[in-house]
Motif scaffolding. Structure first.
Motif, PDB file in Angstrom:
ATOM      1  N   ASP A   1      40.237  33.876  42.131  1.00 52.81           N
ATOM      2  CA  ASP A   1      41.105  33.096  43.016  1.00 52.81           C
ATOM      3  C   ASP A   1      40.567  31.678  43.151  1.00 52.81           C
ATOM      4  N   ALA A   2      41.129  30.914  44.090  1.00 49.50           N
ATOM      5  CA  ALA A   2      40.747  29.510  44.243  1.00 49.50           C
ATOM      6  C   ALA A   2      39.291  29.339  44.658  1.00 49.50           C
ATOM      7  N   ALA A   3      38.701  30.364  45.286  1.00 48.78           N
ATOM      8  CA  ALA A   3      37.292  30.323  45.669  1.00 48.78           C
ATOM      9  C   ALA A   3      36.385  30.848  44.567  1.00 48.78           C
ATOM     10  N   ASP A   4      36.940  31.106  43.402  1.00 54.03           N
ATOM     11  CA  ASP A   4      36.229  31.662  42.250  1.00 54.03           C
ATOM     12  C   ASP A   4      35.717  33.073  42.524  1.00 54.03           C
ATOM     13  N   ALA A   5      36.392  33.788  43.424  1.00 59.04           N
ATOM     14  CA  ALA A   5      36.061  35.181  43.721  1.00 59.04           C
ATOM     15  C   ALA A   5      36.968  36.091  42.910  1.00 59.04           C
ATOM     16  N   ARG A   6      36.454  37.239  42.521  1.00 54.78           N
ATOM     17  CA  ARG A   6      37.218  38.221  41.742  1.00 54.78           C
ATOM     18  C   ARG A   6      38.481  38.624  42.488  1.00 54.78           C
TER      19      ARG A   6
ATOM     20  N   THR B   1      40.148  51.168  42.523  1.00 55.13           N
ATOM     21  CA  THR B   1      39.148  51.862  43.331  1.00 55.13           C
ATOM     22  C   THR B   1      38.280  50.816  44.029  1.00 55.13           C
ATOM     23  N   GLY B   2      38.103  50.964  45.338  1.00 54.95           N
ATOM     24  CA  GLY B   2      37.319  49.982  46.073  1.00 54.95           C
ATOM     25  C   GLY B   2      37.912  48.593  46.032  1.00 54.95           C
ATOM     26  N   ARG B   3      39.253  48.520  45.921  1.00 57.50           N
ATOM     27  CA  ARG B   3      40.040  47.280  45.925  1.00 57.50           C
ATOM     28  C   ARG B   3      39.994  46.497  44.617  1.00 57.50           C
ATOM     29  N   TYR B   4      39.428  47.104  43.566  1.00 59.94           N
ATOM     30  CA  TYR B   4      39.404  46.426  42.262  1.00 59.94           C
ATOM     31  C   TYR B   4      39.921  47.366  41.167  1.00 59.94           C
ATOM     32  N   PRO B   5      40.585  46.828  40.152  1.00 65.28           N
ATOM     33  CA  PRO B   5      41.081  47.676  39.069  1.00 65.28           C
ATOM     34  C   PRO B   5      39.926  48.139  38.184  1.00 65.28           C
TER      35      PRO B   5
ATOM     36  N   PRO C   1      47.328  35.878  45.610  1.00 65.73           N
ATOM     37  CA  PRO C   1      47.136  34.427  45.738  1.00 65.73           C
ATOM     38  C   PRO C   1      47.252  33.795  44.352  1.00 65.73           C
ATOM     39  N   PHE C   2      47.236  32.474  44.300  1.00 65.25           N
ATOM     40  CA  PHE C   2      47.151  31.816  43.000  1.00 65.25           C
ATOM     41  C   PHE C   2      45.833  32.239  42.351  1.00 65.25           C
TER      42      PHE C   2
ATOM     43  N   GLY D   1      38.787  33.608  29.669  1.00 59.62           N
ATOM     44  CA  GLY D   1      37.877  34.278  28.763  1.00 59.62           C
ATOM     45  C   GLY D   1      36.461  33.773  29.005  1.00 59.62           C
ATOM     46  N   ASN D   2      35.748  33.489  27.943  1.00 58.32           N
ATOM     47  CA  ASN D   2      34.360  33.043  28.051  1.00 58.32           C
ATOM     48  C   ASN D   2      34.298  31.525  28.144  1.00 58.32           C
ATOM     49  N   VAL D   3      34.887  30.999  29.213  1.00 58.42           N
ATOM     50  CA  VAL D   3      34.874  29.561  29.478  1.00 58.42           C
ATOM     51  C   VAL D   3      34.505  29.353  30.945  1.00 58.42           C
ATOM     52  N   THR D   4      34.081  28.142  31.299  1.00 57.82           N
ATOM     53  CA  THR D   4      33.613  27.856  32.651  1.00 57.82           C
ATOM     54  C   THR D   4      34.646  27.137  33.501  1.00 57.82           C
ATOM     55  N   VAL D   5      35.890  27.222  33.131  1.00 58.81           N
ATOM     56  CA  VAL D   5      36.967  26.555  33.860  1.00 58.81           C
ATOM     57  C   VAL D   5      37.116  27.177  35.268  1.00 58.81           C
ATOM     58  N   ARG D   6      37.377  26.332  36.277  1.00 57.28           N
ATOM     59  CA  ARG D   6      37.637  26.794  37.635  1.00 57.28           C
ATOM     60  C   ARG D   6      38.935  26.165  38.132  1.00 57.28           C
ATOM     61  N   MET D   7      39.515  26.766  39.166  1.00 59.54           N
ATOM     62  CA  MET D   7      40.745  26.225  39.755  1.00 59.54           C
ATOM     63  C   MET D   7      40.412  24.955  40.553  1.00 59.54           C
TER      64      MET D   7
END
Length: 262
Positions: free
Chosen positions: A229-234, A111-115, A250-251, A256-262
């Protein structure tokens, strides 16, 4: 349309019925074919998809069903900004064909482009995961539903990686991350292991489609995790509507509850 959490019983029943049929058909022997994109398909994929599509259409005929095998024939006429279902009748078809346990049945409401609601059923394990505004839950066999939550990584990170689609880019990311452990796993079950706190991160630098991820994203987000995604967007959905040839993702990074980014 009912509230997403009110739709979960029908989604659960459809996923379990489709998964049990897939198991029964595998026990009787399978004939695998290749689709136009060289991905495998079996009669179980089509039979399971028919069960799910009929169940959803029987209750909510006004909501389009975007399902993998139907999309291999023709894309549906679907407004990406209106509610629609995304269905993968067997995610991890290669694992399914090889007799492994790591394949799942995925049903999501977008709904609204998100699950906003999703069910992931692993038939060979008899584990069912669900996520909605009511929370994230796991059912094992006949046990009562148990609330699940991502864990806070107190020590070295545990990473999950695709068993069948691991790429060189994934390997480079994992080397940079330096996890304490890398666990190879198939299907959307990886998201669910993050949701229940068994691991911390799953990077995907390979090809996936929206029906591969939507239901599991709903589970992980309801458990306190994220898929970005790569921009850290949902990670969003409905990208294949409006004339585009597919529903390719996209990739992305599931965490989980970690601060890792692509």
């Amino acid at each position: 349309m009912p509230a997403p959490e009110e739709m979960m019983p029908v989604m659960r029943e459809a996923a379990v019925a489709a998964g049990r049929l897939a198991l029964a058909l595998r026990e009787n022997g399978l004939l695998a074919e290749s689709k136009a994109d060289d991905s495998p398909v079996t009669q179980a994929d089509r039979a399971a998809e028919a069960i799910i599509s009929e169940a959803l259409a029987g209750h909510w005929p006004q909501i389009p069903v975007v399902a993998e095998e139907a999309c291999a024939i023709a894309l549906p006429d679907c407004d990406p900004d209106a509610p629609f279902f995304l269905v993968d009748p067997i995610d991890g078809t290669r694992e399914y064909i090889c007799g492994r346990e790591e394949f799942t049945v995925n049903i999501a409401l977008v709904t609204g482009r998100y699950p906003v609601a999703g069910v992931v059923y692993a038939p060979a394990l008899d584990e069912l995961f669900e996520g909605s505004p009511a929370g994230a839950f796991r059912r094992r066999g006949a046990e009562e539903a148990e609330a699940i939550r991502v864990r806070r990584a107190a020590g070295p990170i545990v990473a999950l990686a695709s068993r069948s689609h691991r790429t060189a880019q994934t390997n480079r990311f994992l080397e940079m991350l330096g996890p304490a452990e890398i666990v190879a796993m198939g299907s959307s079950l990886k998201f669910c292991r993050l949701a229940e706190g068994a691991a911390d991160v799953y990077p995907c630098f390979g090809k996936t489609m929206e029906w591969d991820t939507a239901a599991a994203q709903a589970v992980l987000e309801a458990a306190g995790g994220a898929v970005v995604d790569a921009a850290d967007a949902r990670l969003s959905y409905g990208k294949g509507a409006g004339g585009r040839p597919d529903y390719r993702n996209p990739f992305f990074l599931a965490r989980g509850n970690v601060t890792v980014r692509m």
